[in-house]
Design a protein around this motif. Structure first.
Motif, PDB file in Angstrom:
ATOM      1  N   MET A 151     -26.401  11.674   5.603  1.00  0.00           N
ATOM      2  CA  MET A 151     -25.837  12.136   4.342  1.00  0.00           C
ATOM      3  C   MET A 151     -25.695  10.972   3.363  1.00  0.00           C
ATOM      4  O   MET A 151     -25.339   9.861   3.747  1.00  0.00           O
ATOM      5  CB  MET A 151     -24.473  12.801   4.587  1.00  0.00           C
ATOM      6  N   LYS A 152     -25.948  11.212   2.096  1.00  0.00           N
ATOM      7  CA  LYS A 152     -25.870  10.165   1.065  1.00  0.00           C
ATOM      8  C   LYS A 152     -24.415   9.741   0.835  1.00  0.00           C
ATOM      9  O   LYS A 152     -23.485  10.522   1.034  1.00  0.00           O
ATOM     10  CB  LYS A 152     -26.484  10.661  -0.240  1.00  0.00           C
ATOM     11  N   ALA A 153     -24.258   8.494   0.371  1.00  0.00           N
ATOM     12  CA  ALA A 153     -22.930   7.891   0.239  1.00  0.00           C
ATOM     13  C   ALA A 153     -22.005   8.691  -0.663  1.00  0.00           C
ATOM     14  O   ALA A 153     -20.820   8.876  -0.347  1.00  0.00           O
ATOM     15  CB  ALA A 153     -23.064   6.457  -0.273  1.00  0.00           C
ATOM     16  N   ALA A 154     -22.502   9.167  -1.803  1.00  0.00           N
ATOM     17  CA  ALA A 154     -21.660   9.900  -2.751  1.00  0.00           C
ATOM     18  C   ALA A 154     -21.145  11.191  -2.130  1.00  0.00           C
ATOM     19  O   ALA A 154     -19.959  11.543  -2.281  1.00  0.00           O
ATOM     20  CB  ALA A 154     -22.450  10.207  -4.025  1.00  0.00           C
ATOM     21  N   GLU A 155     -22.009  11.880  -1.396  1.00  0.00           N
ATOM     22  CA  GLU A 155     -21.599  13.134  -0.767  1.00  0.00           C
ATOM     23  C   GLU A 155     -20.634  12.858   0.378  1.00  0.00           C
ATOM     24  O   GLU A 155     -19.671  13.617   0.588  1.00  0.00           O
ATOM     25  CB  GLU A 155     -22.827  13.891  -0.251  1.00  0.00           C
ATOM     26  N   ARG A 156     -20.870  11.752   1.094  1.00  0.00           N
ATOM     27  CA  ARG A 156     -19.952  11.378   2.175  1.00  0.00           C
ATOM     28  C   ARG A 156     -18.552  11.129   1.615  1.00  0.00           C
ATOM     29  O   ARG A 156     -17.556  11.595   2.158  1.00  0.00           O
ATOM     30  CB  ARG A 156     -20.428  10.113   2.894  1.00  0.00           C
ATOM     31  N   SER A 157     -18.475  10.406   0.513  1.00  0.00           N
ATOM     32  CA  SER A 157     -17.185  10.077  -0.088  1.00  0.00           C
ATOM     33  C   SER A 157     -16.443  11.334  -0.527  1.00  0.00           C
ATOM     34  O   SER A 157     -15.231  11.470  -0.302  1.00  0.00           O
ATOM     35  CB  SER A 157     -17.399   9.140  -1.274  1.00  0.00           C
ATOM     36  N   THR A 158     -17.182  12.256  -1.136  1.00  0.00           N
ATOM     37  CA  THR A 158     -16.568  13.504  -1.592  1.00  0.00           C
ATOM     38  C   THR A 158     -16.012  14.298  -0.424  1.00  0.00           C
ATOM     39  O   THR A 158     -14.877  14.798  -0.462  1.00  0.00           O
ATOM     40  CB  THR A 158     -17.594  14.358  -2.356  1.00  0.00           C
ATOM     41  N   ARG A 159     -16.797  14.380   0.639  1.00  0.00           N
ATOM     42  CA  ARG A 159     -16.364  15.177   1.788  1.00  0.00           C
ATOM     43  C   ARG A 159     -15.193  14.512   2.500  1.00  0.00           C
ATOM     44  O   ARG A 159     -14.263  15.195   2.953  1.00  0.00           O
ATOM     45  CB  ARG A 159     -17.540  15.385   2.750  1.00  0.00           C
ATOM     46  N   VAL A 160     -15.197  13.183   2.605  1.00  0.00           N
ATOM     47  CA  VAL A 160     -14.097  12.464   3.248  1.00  0.00           C
ATOM     48  C   VAL A 160     -12.803  12.668   2.476  1.00  0.00           C
ATOM     49  O   VAL A 160     -11.747  12.952   3.060  1.00  0.00           O
ATOM     50  CB  VAL A 160     -14.433  10.964   3.371  1.00  0.00           C
ATOM     51  N   ASN A 161     -12.858  12.566   1.157  1.00  0.00           N
ATOM     52  CA  ASN A 161     -11.650  12.756   0.339  1.00  0.00           C
ATOM     53  C   ASN A 161     -11.103  14.165   0.481  1.00  0.00           C
ATOM     54  O   ASN A 161      -9.887  14.376   0.541  1.00  0.00           O
ATOM     55  CB  ASN A 161     -11.958  12.439  -1.127  1.00  0.00           C
ATOM     56  N   ARG A 162     -12.011  15.129   0.535  1.00  0.00           N
ATOM     57  CA  ARG A 162     -11.580  16.515   0.687  1.00  0.00           C
ATOM     58  C   ARG A 162     -10.927  16.742   2.046  1.00  0.00           C
ATOM     59  O   ARG A 162      -9.897  17.426   2.151  1.00  0.00           O
ATOM     60  CB  ARG A 162     -12.795  17.449   0.507  1.00  0.00           C
ATOM     61  N   MET A 163     -11.479  16.126   3.080  1.00  0.00           N
ATOM     62  CA  MET A 163     -10.910  16.292   4.415  1.00  0.00           C
ATOM     63  C   MET A 163      -9.576  15.568   4.556  1.00  0.00           C
ATOM     64  O   MET A 163      -8.640  16.076   5.178  1.00  0.00           O
ATOM     65  CB  MET A 163     -11.892  15.786   5.470  1.00  0.00           C
ATOM     66  N   LEU A 164      -9.457  14.381   3.955  1.00  0.00           N
ATOM     67  CA  LEU A 164      -8.187  13.661   3.987  1.00  0.00           C
ATOM     68  C   LEU A 164      -7.081  14.474   3.325  1.00  0.00           C
ATOM     69  O   LEU A 164      -5.937  14.490   3.790  1.00  0.00           O
ATOM     70  CB  LEU A 164      -8.327  12.310   3.290  1.00  0.00           C
ATOM     71  N   ASP A 165      -7.420  15.146   2.251  1.00  0.00           N
ATOM     72  CA  ASP A 165      -6.451  15.995   1.566  1.00  0.00           C
ATOM     73  C   ASP A 165      -6.038  17.153   2.459  1.00  0.00           C
ATOM     74  O   ASP A 165      -4.855  17.511   2.519  1.00  0.00           O
ATOM     75  CB  ASP A 165      -7.052  16.515   0.257  1.00  0.00           C
ATOM     76  N   ARG A 166      -7.023  17.708   3.178  1.00  0.00           N
ATOM     77  CA  ARG A 166      -6.720  18.869   4.018  1.00  0.00           C
ATOM     78  C   ARG A 166      -5.783  18.519   5.175  1.00  0.00           C
ATOM     79  O   ARG A 166      -4.940  19.332   5.565  1.00  0.00           O
ATOM     80  CB  ARG A 166      -8.024  19.464   4.578  1.00  0.00           C
ATOM     81  N   VAL A 167      -5.919  17.303   5.723  1.00  0.00           N
ATOM     82  CA  VAL A 167      -5.074  16.924   6.856  1.00  0.00           C
ATOM     83  C   VAL A 167      -3.883  16.052   6.427  1.00  0.00           C
ATOM     84  O   VAL A 167      -3.238  15.415   7.255  1.00  0.00           O
ATOM     85  CB  VAL A 167      -5.894  16.214   7.961  1.00  0.00           C
ATOM     86  N   HIS A 168      -3.608  16.034   5.123  1.00  0.00           N
ATOM     87  CA  HIS A 168      -2.429  15.364   4.572  1.00  0.00           C
ATOM     88  C   HIS A 168      -2.408  13.865   4.876  1.00  0.00           C
ATOM     89  O   HIS A 168      -1.369  13.299   5.250  1.00  0.00           O
ATOM     90  CB  HIS A 168      -1.143  16.014   5.103  1.00  0.00           C
ATOM     91  N   LEU A 169      -3.559  13.214   4.695  1.00  0.00           N
ATOM     92  CA  LEU A 169      -3.653  11.772   4.920  1.00  0.00           C
ATOM     93  C   LEU A 169      -4.246  11.064   3.705  1.00  0.00           C
ATOM     94  O   LEU A 169      -4.874  10.006   3.831  1.00  0.00           O
ATOM     95  CB  LEU A 169      -4.511  11.480   6.170  1.00  0.00           C
ATOM     96  N   ASN A 170      -4.013  11.609   2.522  1.00  0.00           N
ATOM     97  CA  ASN A 170      -4.632  11.082   1.296  1.00  0.00           C
ATOM     98  C   ASN A 170      -4.377   9.597   1.079  1.00  0.00           C
ATOM     99  O   ASN A 170      -5.265   8.867   0.629  1.00  0.00           O
ATOM    100  CB  ASN A 170      -4.109  11.847   0.065  1.00  0.00           C
ATOM    101  N   ASP A 171      -3.185   9.136   1.402  1.00  0.00           N
ATOM    102  CA  ASP A 171      -2.812   7.754   1.105  1.00  0.00           C
ATOM    103  C   ASP A 171      -3.122   6.781   2.241  1.00  0.00           C
ATOM    104  O   ASP A 171      -2.790   5.595   2.156  1.00  0.00           O
ATOM    105  CB  ASP A 171      -1.311   7.677   0.788  1.00  0.00           C
ATOM    106  N   LEU A 172      -3.753   7.277   3.308  1.00  0.00           N
ATOM    107  CA  LEU A 172      -3.942   6.444   4.496  1.00  0.00           C
ATOM    108  C   LEU A 172      -5.402   6.137   4.785  1.00  0.00           C
ATOM    109  O   LEU A 172      -5.716   5.596   5.849  1.00  0.00           O
ATOM    110  CB  LEU A 172      -3.308   7.120   5.719  1.00  0.00           C
ATOM    111  N   GLY A 173      -6.282   6.454   3.860  1.00  0.00           N
ATOM    112  CA  GLY A 173      -7.706   6.264   4.100  1.00  0.00           C
ATOM    113  C   GLY A 173      -8.111   4.835   4.364  1.00  0.00           C
ATOM    114  O   GLY A 173      -9.092   4.568   5.070  1.00  0.00           O
ATOM    115  N   GLY A 174      -7.366   3.876   3.834  1.00  0.00           N
ATOM    116  CA  GLY A 174      -7.717   2.474   4.001  1.00  0.00           C
ATOM    117  C   GLY A 174      -7.087   1.814   5.205  1.00  0.00           C
ATOM    118  O   GLY A 174      -7.348   0.635   5.481  1.00  0.00           O
ATOM    119  N   ARG A 175      -6.273   2.542   5.947  1.00  0.00           N
ATOM    120  CA  ARG A 175      -5.594   1.959   7.106  1.00  0.00           C
ATOM    121  C   ARG A 175      -6.505   1.941   8.333  1.00  0.00           C
ATOM    122  O   ARG A 175      -7.417   2.748   8.471  1.00  0.00           O
ATOM    123  CB  ARG A 175      -4.329   2.733   7.432  1.00  0.00           C
TER     124      ARG A 175
END
Length: 332
Positions: free
Chosen positions: A94-118
């Protein structure tokens, strides 16, 4: 087989699309071997494994389109949360831009928006479990395998995650197969439960049916507590004659307790009454559990704790009663 030991034999099961199926059983029952077969970590000596009609018995794990969540989470310790979620997408090209979009959407779904860099080591157990679930779901696999997914969490967090997993399953609608020895977890999450014993299926049914109508004494005692009325010192009034190889059973919460001089209930004609003596009383927060000697048997009675409830201490004579229709006949 493992050497001369047959871990699973005569197993035949079908999992419906979108179903949450739990394989439940004690240690050594074969449940983990079933999951390893489905995941491709173990090859069957005989038989087939079909996914959407296609045989995958000889397909290695890394070539199977599946999501897996392990009890140990198995997160990459050297990658951040975002990178852990990106990994399966990158492996699929999968291309980088699409990966980023999907990761952000999934982080939001599992309530980890602020922890992506940990890093995983900077997360609590519950947060690591959410990341593991998110990583398994992010590539939209056709089915999800869960190996004791909540076993590493404490009780309160485990109960919270049960609700979260149930919501995620409802939202994604992904076919899920979970292996656990935790009865409460199985009852909470599952559409259907398989109870295994000694490498074979003992009974398969919905959680409600398995608990209320167990087929065998093994299922009755493994899935919750059960009073097996083999030698109770009284005749079970709801049963005229038992078939050979069967015994009557009743759940502890179906039995009511009262003082030995208490008046009978309004529906006494539909109930059986027996006398007993309290041997032990155990306070367990929302529940109070009694061990009561009746004839030659020790029956377990479980009551919800209420403010005006009578408490019976050890040595007190009591009456026990239950609806005759609540007694079940199970195979030994």
């Amino acid at each position: 087989m493992y050497g001369s030991v047959t871990a699973v034999r005569g197993l035949s099961l079908t999992v419906g699309r979108g179903e949450f199926l739990t394989i439940l059983g004690p240690s050594g029952s074969g449940k983990t071997t079933v999951l390893m077969l489905l995941a491709g970590f173990v090859s069957p000596n005989q038989g087939e494994i079909l996914i959407a009609g296609n045989s995958v018995a000889a397909v290695p794990s890394y070539r199977r389109d599946q999501g897996i969540v392990f009890q140990s989470y198995a997160l990459f310790p050297h990658l951040t949360v975002c990178q852990n979620l990106e990994f399966p997408l990158e492996m699929r090209g999968m291309k980088a831009a699409e990966r980023s979009t999907r990761v952000n959407r999934m982080l939001d779904r599992v309530h980890l928006n602020d922890l992506g860099g940990r890093m995983p080591s900077q997360l609590s157990g519950g947060q690591q479990q959410r990341v593991a679930l998110a990583r398994a779901l992010i590539a939209d696999p056709p089915f999800l395998l869960l190996d004791e997914p909540l076993g590493a969490l404490d009780r309160n967090l485990r109960e919270q995650m049960q609700i979260e997993m149930k919501n995620l399953h409802r939202e994604f609608g992904i076919t899920s197969i979970c292996v656990t020895h935790d009865q409460e977890e199985a009852l909470t999450l599952s559409d259907r439960i398989i109870v295994m014993r000694a490498g074979q299926i003992e009974q398969t049914d919905t959680p409600e049916a398995l608990y209320d109508r167990p087929a065998t004494s093994f299922v009755a005692k493994f899935l919750g507590e059960a009073n097996i009325l083999e030698t109770p010192g009284f005749r079970v009034e709801s049963i005229d004659k038992l078939r050979p190889g069967t015994v009557p059973m009743i759940r502890p919460e179906r039995i009511s307790l009262s003082g030995h001089t208490a008046r009978k209930r309004a529906d006494a004609a539909h109930r059986q009454y027996v006398a007993g003596t309290v041997v032990d009383m155990i306070y367990a927060g929302p529940l109070r559990k009694y061990h009561v000697r009746v004839g030659s048997s020790l029956l377990v009675v479980r009551e919800n704790v209420t403010a005006e409830q009578t408490i019976f201490q050890p040595g007190v004579n009591v009456n026990l009663d239950w609806l005759r229709s609540d007694v079940r006949v199970v195979k030994i």
